[in-house]
Every structure is written in C-alpha cells, then in structure tokens.
Design a protein around this motif. Sequence first.
Motif, PDB file in Angstrom:
ATOM      1  N   MET A  36       0.796  -1.227   0.000  1.00 46.76           N
ATOM      2  CA  MET A  36       0.000   0.000   0.000  1.00 46.76           C
ATOM      3  C   MET A  36       0.828   1.277   0.000  1.00 46.76           C
ATOM      4  N   GLU A  37       1.944   1.249  -0.688  1.00 52.40           N
ATOM      5  CA  GLU A  37       2.759   2.452  -0.827  1.00 52.40           C
ATOM      6  C   GLU A  37       2.223   3.319  -1.970  1.00 52.40           C
ATOM      7  N   ASN A  38       2.451   4.613  -1.880  1.00 48.17           N
ATOM      8  CA  ASN A  38       2.190   5.516  -2.998  1.00 48.17           C
ATOM      9  C   ASN A  38       3.249   5.238  -4.060  1.00 48.17           C
ATOM     10  N   PRO A  39       2.864   4.844  -5.283  1.00 44.92           N
ATOM     11  CA  PRO A  39       3.857   4.480  -6.291  1.00 44.92           C
ATOM     12  C   PRO A  39       4.558   5.664  -6.944  1.00 44.92           C
ATOM     13  N   TYR A  40       4.090   6.882  -6.659  1.00 40.31           N
ATOM     14  CA  TYR A  40       4.620   8.058  -7.334  1.00 40.31           C
ATOM     15  C   TYR A  40       5.741   8.712  -6.528  1.00 40.31           C
ATOM     16  N   ARG A  41       6.761   9.156  -7.217  1.00 42.75           N
ATOM     17  CA  ARG A  41       7.820   9.937  -6.595  1.00 42.75           C
ATOM     18  C   ARG A  41       7.600  11.416  -6.911  1.00 42.75           C
ATOM     19  N   LEU A  42       8.370  12.252  -6.245  1.00 42.76           N
ATOM     20  CA  LEU A  42       8.280  13.681  -6.522  1.00 42.76           C
ATOM     21  C   LEU A  42       8.794  14.005  -7.920  1.00 42.76           C
ATOM     22  N   PRO A  43       8.270  15.058  -8.540  1.00 43.45           N
ATOM     23  CA  PRO A  43       8.834  15.512  -9.809  1.00 43.45           C
ATOM     24  C   PRO A  43      10.308  15.871  -9.641  1.00 43.45           C
ATOM     25  N   PRO A  44      11.119  15.749 -10.680  1.00 41.07           N
ATOM     26  CA  PRO A  44      12.567  15.987 -10.572  1.00 41.07           C
ATOM     27  C   PRO A  44      12.931  17.324  -9.930  1.00 41.07           C
ATOM     28  N   ALA A  45      12.207  18.387 -10.272  1.00 41.71           N
ATOM     29  CA  ALA A  45      12.544  19.705  -9.711  1.00 41.71           C
ATOM     30  C   ALA A  45      12.374  19.715  -8.197  1.00 41.71           C
ATOM     31  N   LEU A  46      11.319  19.062  -7.714  1.00 46.44           N
ATOM     32  CA  LEU A  46      11.109  19.003  -6.268  1.00 46.44           C
ATOM     33  C   LEU A  46      12.089  18.044  -5.605  1.00 46.44           C
ATOM     34  N   GLN A  47      12.478  16.998  -6.286  1.00 40.89           N
ATOM     35  CA  GLN A  47      13.520  16.119  -5.749  1.00 40.89           C
ATOM     36  C   GLN A  47      14.810  16.906  -5.501  1.00 40.89           C
ATOM     37  N   GLN A  48      15.171  17.756  -6.470  1.00 39.28           N
ATOM     38  CA  GLN A  48      16.384  18.553  -6.315  1.00 39.28           C
ATOM     39  C   GLN A  48      16.244  19.558  -5.171  1.00 39.28           C
ATOM     40  N   ALA A  49      15.074  20.186  -5.089  1.00 38.20           N
ATOM     41  CA  ALA A  49      14.856  21.162  -4.015  1.00 38.20           C
ATOM     42  C   ALA A  49      14.903  20.491  -2.649  1.00 38.20           C
ATOM     43  N   LEU A  50      14.335  19.310  -2.550  1.00 43.23           N
ATOM     44  CA  LEU A  50      14.369  18.588  -1.281  1.00 43.23           C
ATOM     45  C   LEU A  50      15.801  18.195  -0.919  1.00 43.23           C
ATOM     46  N   GLY A  51      16.546  17.739  -1.917  1.00 41.55           N
ATOM     47  CA  GLY A  51      17.933  17.358  -1.657  1.00 41.55           C
ATOM     48  C   GLY A  51      18.760  18.527  -1.141  1.00 41.55           C
ATOM     49  N   GLU A  52      18.579  19.687  -1.718  1.00 42.21           N
ATOM     50  CA  GLU A  52      19.310  20.872  -1.269  1.00 42.21           C
ATOM     51  C   GLU A  52      18.902  21.256   0.152  1.00 42.21           C
ATOM     52  N   ARG A  53      17.623  21.108   0.440  1.00 40.91           N
ATOM     53  CA  ARG A  53      17.140  21.467   1.777  1.00 40.91           C
ATOM     54  C   ARG A  53      17.677  20.501   2.830  1.00 40.91           C
ATOM     55  N   LEU A  54      17.683  19.224   2.512  1.00 39.20           N
ATOM     56  CA  LEU A  54      18.194  18.246   3.473  1.00 39.20           C
ATOM     57  C   LEU A  54      19.696  18.404   3.679  1.00 39.20           C
ATOM     58  N   ALA A  55      20.387  18.821   2.627  1.00 34.91           N
ATOM     59  CA  ALA A  55      21.835  19.010   2.747  1.00 34.91           C
ATOM     60  C   ALA A  55      22.179  20.113   3.732  1.00 34.91           C
ATOM     61  N   ALA A  56      21.254  21.032   3.953  1.00 38.77           N
ATOM     62  CA  ALA A  56      21.516  22.156   4.856  1.00 38.77           C
ATOM     63  C   ALA A  56      21.128  21.870   6.304  1.00 38.77           C
ATOM     64  N   VAL A  57      20.569  20.696   6.564  1.00 41.73           N
ATOM     65  CA  VAL A  57      20.137  20.362   7.923  1.00 41.73           C
ATOM     66  C   VAL A  57      21.353  20.144   8.818  1.00 41.73           C
ATOM     67  N   ALA A  58      21.252  20.607  10.049  1.00 39.43           N
ATOM     68  CA  ALA A  58      22.352  20.461  11.015  1.00 39.43           C
ATOM     69  C   ALA A  58      22.316  19.057  11.610  1.00 39.43           C
ATOM     70  N   LEU A  59      23.026  18.139  10.961  1.00 40.81           N
ATOM     71  CA  LEU A  59      23.022  16.752  11.414  1.00 40.81           C
ATOM     72  C   LEU A  59      23.790  16.552  12.718  1.00 40.81           C
ATOM     73  N   ASN A  60      24.558  17.536  13.101  1.00 44.05           N
ATOM     74  CA  ASN A  60      25.324  17.433  14.352  1.00 44.05           C
ATOM     75  C   ASN A  60      24.493  17.785  15.584  1.00 44.05           C
ATOM     76  N   ARG A  61      23.247  18.182  15.372  1.00 39.86           N
ATOM     77  CA  ARG A  61      22.379  18.566  16.494  1.00 39.86           C
ATOM     78  C   ARG A  61      21.239  17.562  16.650  1.00 39.86           C
ATOM     79  N   TYR A  62      20.820  17.362  17.892  1.00 42.00           N
ATOM     80  CA  TYR A  62      19.648  16.531  18.138  1.00 42.00           C
ATOM     81  C   TYR A  62      18.391  17.226  17.597  1.00 42.00           C
ATOM     82  N   PRO A  63      17.368  16.439  17.233  1.00 39.26           N
ATOM     83  CA  PRO A  63      16.098  17.054  16.814  1.00 39.26           C
ATOM     84  C   PRO A  63      15.504  17.867  17.962  1.00 39.26           C
TER      85      PRO A  63
END
Length: 360
Positions: A36-63
């Motif tokens: 029962m997964e959604n078979p669709y992925r994000l459009p390429p432009a949004l995939q790139q935007a998400l990747g850039e946003r996740l790259a900026a997350v401070a992984l050295n800090r706790y949530p």
Amino acid sequence: MTTALDQALAQIRPDVRAAHAYVVQPSHGVLKMDAMENPYRLPPALQQALGERLAAVALNRYPAERTALLARALARHAGVDDEVGVTLGNGSDELIGLLSIAVARPGAAVLAPVPGFVMYEAFAKQQRLDFIGVPLRADDFQLDEPAMLAAIAKHQPALIYLAYPNNPTATLWDAAVIERIAQAAPGLVVMDEAYQPFASQDSLALMARQKNVLVMRTMSKFGLAGVRIGYLLGAAELVDQIEKLRPPYNISVLNAEAALFALEHADVYAAQAAELRQQRERLFAALQALPGVHAWPSQGNMILARVPDAAATFAALKARGVLIKNVSALHPLLANCLRFTVGTPDENTRLLAELTSCLS
C-alpha cells in the motif's frame, strides 16, 4: 552443557522467543504491489529542491524545534484547532506501541475488530495485555455492532482500535455504529486513519464530540512511507500522557525536514491521491469482471479480492514478477483472499494482464 548463549537466551521472555518477527517480502526487481505504498515519486525539480534542503540540515544537532514545528504543521494540515493535542511517532507502529504501554496494567484488555491490522495484537501481547478480537460480519466486513458492544461490556477494554478504513478489507465502517461503540467504551478509542487520503470520510468530528476518541494518522500513505512519520491527535489531556512515553528524539532531523517539505507541497501529493482513487475504481471494476473473482469495494489504496486458490495465484504472480499480499492465512474470514495495492496506470495494467493469465 549449558553455554553462555543458552543462559542469555533463557533471560528472554518465553512468549518473545515463541513469537515470529514481522516479515517483509523481498521485492528487488519485481512489480511491488503488496504494501500500500504511494507508487509516485516527486517531480525531478522538487527532488532537487528537497535534496538541497536536506543538505543544509544540522546533522550534528539533536532534533528539537523542527520536530515541534512538524507536529503543529500536521495538526494544521488535518484542520484541527490549536488546542487539540498532537504527538509524533516513528510511523504509526511506534504510536501503537506507546499506546499499549500507556494502558498496560494487570488484567487490562485491548479490543479490535478482526481481521484487522496485525500490529494491534502484536503490541498488546508485547505488553502482556489481553487482546480481544471481534470478528467482522462475514458478508460485507462491516462491524458486528451487537458483538462489539457485548465484548465491550464483558471485557471493559482500556483501548479499542477502529481502523477507518480497515486493513486489509479497505472497509469504511458505519459512522453511527462507531459513535455508539465510542460512547460505550470505558477507555480510549483510537481511530486509525492510515488510509485517510483515499477515503471519503474521516472521524475528526467524532473526536471533537467524544473526548475519549483519538485519531491516528501517518504520512506513509500520503507518499512518505520511507520517512516514517505517524501522528496522534486528540484531547490534549490524553495526548499529553502518550507524549510522556515518546522517546525524546524519535523523529530524525532529516525525516522532520522531509515531512515539512512535503506539507509545503501538499497539492502535489493530493493530486497523486486523486489519481490513485481513480485507478482504484478502474482496478476494482476489472477485478469484479474476472471469472471466479470477488472483490470488495475499497476506501483505501488497496483492494481485497477472493480467488479460487489464493496460494496458487500468489505463487504464479510472484513467478511472473508481480508481488502482492496473500492474506488468506490471517483470519478464517479471509479464506482465499489476496490484497492488491493500487498502482500507477501501467502497473495496474500489468497486474491485471498477469492475473488474468494466472487465473486462466
């Protein structure tokens, strides 16, 4: 001779040693229509935007703050008032576990209709709670109201689960029956709305009227199964008790940010859900037309169907590279039943072609 390993194993509870782990079917290289997964992925432009946003997350800090922001963003997305409580889980599974812990007192019981989501019983038994399964009506998989009310009166369950729609039957139960069950319940009533994006109704109004009712949702069917975000809504006095049990950092910063990004693009996921609802009706009609197949109407992104030989059909489809779910052994009411996830138009076309061939 007793070894150190034998001694260590002896410390594990006997019921845990006798249990079986949840099995996920290998799916590499096959058409995956079993979960029962959604078979669709994000459009390429949004995939790139998400990747850039996740790259900026401070992984050295706790949530911290972003997780709290996500909780309120999900409440707003659901359309509830600010005074409604909300807590997050690493998927709905974790929330079911926390709810089980919250009511785990000697002699306490958990009640749910069966067949239903197997984790209700699994988590109840992990906490040594009595699990009371009340069979659905055999003809239409609707709630057996007299049986449910009798079980409530007899067992006085601390916790009742009502999946809305249900898994694996995809049934949306009678709202009036649900309300009478909630009124009769002596404890918590959790409306599990995992498949809400595909259903024509929800239980938020019931939650507002009946303060013992909590609504549990997930972002998995929204389109983020890999992100593992579940959330629980309800009276703040009740939700706060579950929040006390939540591990402080159970939602990673990456998962929280991905979920916030998805909510900012909710229209994309809404369009995907609309397409899947259309495909569900197409798949249902096609299954109904196949000789020897009986399919039940669905309010989820799955369809339950009975075939002449579920085991043989499952094996034949798997040999052809199509993975579905054989649910026939889960409960006697599901004899020879298979569950099909609704896929893309091309995926559904292939499924129907392969299934037709297998059945003939």
